[in-house]
Enzyme design. Structure first.
Site, short mmCIF file in Angstrom:
data_model
loop_
_atom_site.label_atom_id
_atom_site.label_comp_id
_atom_site.label_asym_id
_atom_site.label_seq_id
_atom_site.Cartn_x
_atom_site.Cartn_y
_atom_site.Cartn_z
N LEU A 289 60.47 35.19 -24.84
CA LEU A 289 61.68 34.42 -25.19
C LEU A 289 61.77 34.17 -26.70
CD1 LEU A 289 60.66 31.34 -25.92
CD2 LEU A 289 60.60 31.10 -23.45
N LYS B 64 52.40 42.28 -25.89
CA LYS B 64 53.00 41.16 -26.62
C LYS B 64 52.75 41.28 -28.13
CE LYS B 64 54.81 37.29 -27.68
NZ LYS B 64 56.25 37.06 -27.69
N TYR C 196 67.77 42.92 -40.75
CA TYR C 196 68.33 42.04 -41.78
C TYR C 196 67.27 41.65 -42.81
CZ TYR C 196 72.50 41.85 -38.99
OH TYR C 196 73.63 42.21 -38.31
N GLY D 192 59.04 33.74 -40.59
CA GLY D 192 58.16 32.59 -40.40
C GLY D 192 58.04 32.32 -38.92
N CYS E 268 55.19 32.49 -34.28
CA CYS E 268 54.69 33.70 -33.61
C CYS E 268 54.36 34.86 -34.56
CB CYS E 268 55.68 34.15 -32.56
SG CYS E 268 55.78 32.98 -31.19
N1 NAD Z 1 57.30 29.52 -29.41
C1 NAD Z 1 57.71 30.74 -29.07
O1 NAD Z 1 58.82 31.16 -29.39
C2 NAD Z 1 56.80 31.65 -28.28
C3 NAD Z 1 57.33 32.80 -27.70
C4 NAD Z 1 56.47 33.62 -26.97
C5 NAD Z 1 55.13 33.30 -26.83
N2 NAD Z 1 54.64 32.18 -27.43
C6 NAD Z 1 53.23 31.86 -27.22
O2 NAD Z 1 53.14 30.85 -26.22
C7 NAD Z 1 52.06 29.95 -26.50
C8 NAD Z 1 52.59 28.52 -26.59
O3 NAD Z 1 53.47 28.46 -27.71
P1 NAD Z 1 54.44 27.20 -27.94
O4 NAD Z 1 55.30 27.53 -29.11
O5 NAD Z 1 55.07 26.82 -26.64
O6 NAD Z 1 53.34 26.08 -28.33
P2 NAD Z 1 53.56 24.52 -28.51
O7 NAD Z 1 52.62 24.11 -29.58
O8 NAD Z 1 55.01 24.20 -28.62
O9 NAD Z 1 53.07 23.92 -27.10
C9 NAD Z 1 51.74 23.94 -26.67
C10 NAD Z 1 51.51 22.71 -25.80
O10 NAD Z 1 50.23 22.82 -25.18
C11 NAD Z 1 49.69 21.51 -25.07
N3 NAD Z 1 48.24 21.62 -24.80
C12 NAD Z 1 47.24 21.98 -25.62
N4 NAD Z 1 46.07 21.96 -24.97
C13 NAD Z 1 46.32 21.58 -23.70
C14 NAD Z 1 45.53 21.39 -22.53
N5 NAD Z 1 44.21 21.60 -22.54
N6 NAD Z 1 46.12 20.99 -21.40
C15 NAD Z 1 47.46 20.77 -21.38
N7 NAD Z 1 48.27 20.96 -22.45
C16 NAD Z 1 47.71 21.35 -23.58
C17 NAD Z 1 50.06 20.87 -26.39
O11 NAD Z 1 49.99 19.47 -26.34
C18 NAD Z 1 51.49 21.39 -26.58
O12 NAD Z 1 52.44 20.51 -26.02
C19 NAD Z 1 51.42 30.47 -27.79
O13 NAD Z 1 50.35 31.33 -27.45
C20 NAD Z 1 52.54 31.26 -28.44
O14 NAD Z 1 52.06 32.28 -29.27
C21 NAD Z 1 55.44 31.34 -28.13
#
Ligand code: NAD
Length: 438
Positions: free
Chosen positions: A156, A210, A257, A263, A266
């Site tokens: 996403l 990924k 673009y 930034g 990811c």
């Molecule tokens: N943000 C994006 O657009 C996106 C898209 C694809 C994949 N990802 C991947 O998904 C993963 C999560 O990214 P995000 O942006 O949602 O991160 P985020 O930092 O927004 O959320 C992570 C959450 O995990 C919680 N957490 C940490 N340790 C925990 C535990 N032991 N038990 C329960 N909760 C816990 C944190 O408190 C936090 O709320 C990453 O690996 C990221 O690379 C992110």
């Protein structure tokens, strides 16, 4: 079907809410007490279009609930998704401590079969570590309980996350057992019915997919930034070049673009992590090393343009920044170019006035009151010597140039996203600079 999603951030909250929306019974788990308390009161921790309404509706229906205790729901669920953060450690590797903490908790408390699916972006080999961690805990407890691991990386985009989840280009699922495949097929059935592609593969390939996807997208951005910088030197216009190459169906129009660097949470970390994975396997990712180098340089390009415009004398100049989030549609400022800009401007002695439609609170949380937070986009421009557009929010696209002309002290516009028309701005009395055009 009952599932738990661990980690209620950008990915976990969207995933949990969207599964609830298609009829799954979802418990979202997070260690952040405040976040869970807020969610239980209908307060959404992030800005993501369309999400709030879905969270509230599904929570009301009883299909979506929030807790800090994974143990308390483990006995009831068939699948646990892990969507916790995987930030870079000091060497640039993906830090797996949160992913393995979740695995440990599962091993410590599970009492019946569960499928543990990693949704976080993790290097090849992580599913094996998750399996070993769970198994070690079961061994400690002297229990022989069947479980499976799977990989289901998330694609996403922040700012469009709900639509992306509901109408994905593809769903990638890595499995190593028929049972896991059956469970995932059942869970993603609504997507299969809608003809979205659910692609099953082995776990290492899913984990690698990924990283390869994000690295390819980052590569396109850095490639175009390199081309843009050369266009400036040789007198070409990158906008025309972009249109010229994008019409080739082998290349396509998307992600071409140029701008002021990528930034977000990811691309920077995933490119770094893939480079490190290669190094650990005795291989050098030459292309990705260059992608990173170009991006680091590009984050400073707008400042260099400003520096040149004022012959290096930026002391006490007032500079307005439009846009703080790393891209439009989100309040996420992880690795945002705006932060690099603010730091450089302040080091040069500038007064900085900023405006962003949704990321002002997040900016204040990060850098406090070191800049002036404007009440609207025009307020940011009061007595400004220059305005720099950093994030291309829609509301910045058609501003009133006559109002801006009267509001600013000097009339320098630096367009970091190439959204304005050079001739229009020249006619309106501005000195206009953009990316990739002399
Ligand atoms: N943000 C994006 O657009 C996106 C898209 C694809 C994949 N990802 C991947 O998904 C993963 C999560 O990214 P995000 O942006 O949602 O991160 P985020 O930092 O927004 O959320 C992570 C959450 O995990 C919680 N957490 C940490 N340790 C925990 C535990 N032991 N038990 C329960 N909760 C816990 C944190 O408190 C936090 O709320 C990453 O690996 C990221 O690379 C992110």
């Amino acid at each position: 079907m009952k599932i738990a999603i661990v980690g209620t951030g950008y990915v976990g909250l969207v995933t949990g809410t969207c599964f609830a929306e298609i009829g799954v019974d979802v418990t979202c788990v997070d260690v952040d007490k405040q976040k869970i308390e807020n969610l239980n009161r209908g307060i959404i921790p992030i800005y993501e279009p369309g999400l709030e309404e879905l969270v509230i509706r599904n929570a009301k229906s009883g299909r979506l609930s929030f807790t800090t205790s994974l143990e308390s729901c483990l006995d009831d669920v068939e699948v646990v998704f892990s969507a916790v953060g995987t930030p870079p450690d000091e060497d640039g590797n993906a830090d797996l401590k949160y992913v393995l903490q979740v695995a440990k908790t599962i091993g410590e408390h599970m009492n019946n079969y569960v499928l543990v699916v990693t949704k976080s972006t993790v290097p090849v080999g992580t599913a094996r570590k998750v399996r070993e961690t769970i198994q070690a805990e079961l061994d400690k407890r002297g229990l022989d309980i069947e479980f499976d691991v799977a990989s289901n990386p998330e694609f996403l985009k922040e700012g469009n996350a709900v639509d992306d989840f509901m109408s994905p280009d593809r769903v990638v699922v890595g499995v190593e057992s028929e049972r896991a495949k059956k469970v995932m097929t059942r869970l993603y059935k609504p997507f299969l019915i809608n003809n979205f592609r659910v692609m099953f593969m082995d776990i290492p390939s899913a984990e690698m997919t990924k990283y390869a996807a994000n690295s390819m997208l980052a590569t396109r951005i850095s490639f175009m930034n390199d081309i843009a910088n050369l266009c400036e030197l040789v007198g070409a216009d990158v906008n025309m070049v972009r249109a010229g190459i994008g019409s080739d169906t082998r290349i396509g129009r998307k992600f071409l673009y140029p701008g002021c660097g990528y930034g977000g949470s990811c691309f920077p970390k995933d490119v770094k992590a893939l480079i490190r994975t290669a190094e650990q396997n005795g291989y050098t990712m030459c292309v990705l090393n260059a992608v990173e180098e170009v991006n680091e340089r590009q984050k400073g390009v707008l400042f260099e343009k400003l520096h040149r415009l004022f012959d290096g004398d930026l002391k006490d100049k007032t500079i307005a920044l439009w846009g703080l989030s790393f891209k439009p549609g989100t309040d996420d400022m992880r690795e945002a170019t705006s932060l690099v800009m603010i730091e450089k401007l302040q080091a040069a002695g500038c007064n900085v006035r900023v405006y962003d439609p949704v990321a002002m609170d997040e900016c204040r949380r990060r850098i406090g009151d070191t800049v002036y937070y404007a009440t609207d986009m025009y307020d940011a421009l009061v007595d400004a010597d220059a305005m720099i557009l950093v994030t291309e929010w829609k509301e910045f696209r058609l501003p009133s140039w006559s109002v801006i002309r009267k509001t600013m002290k000097q009339h320098y516009i630096i367009d970091g996203r190439n959204i304005y028309d050079a001739d229009e701005l020249k006619e309106a009395g501005f000195h206009y600079t953009c990316i990739g055009k002399r």
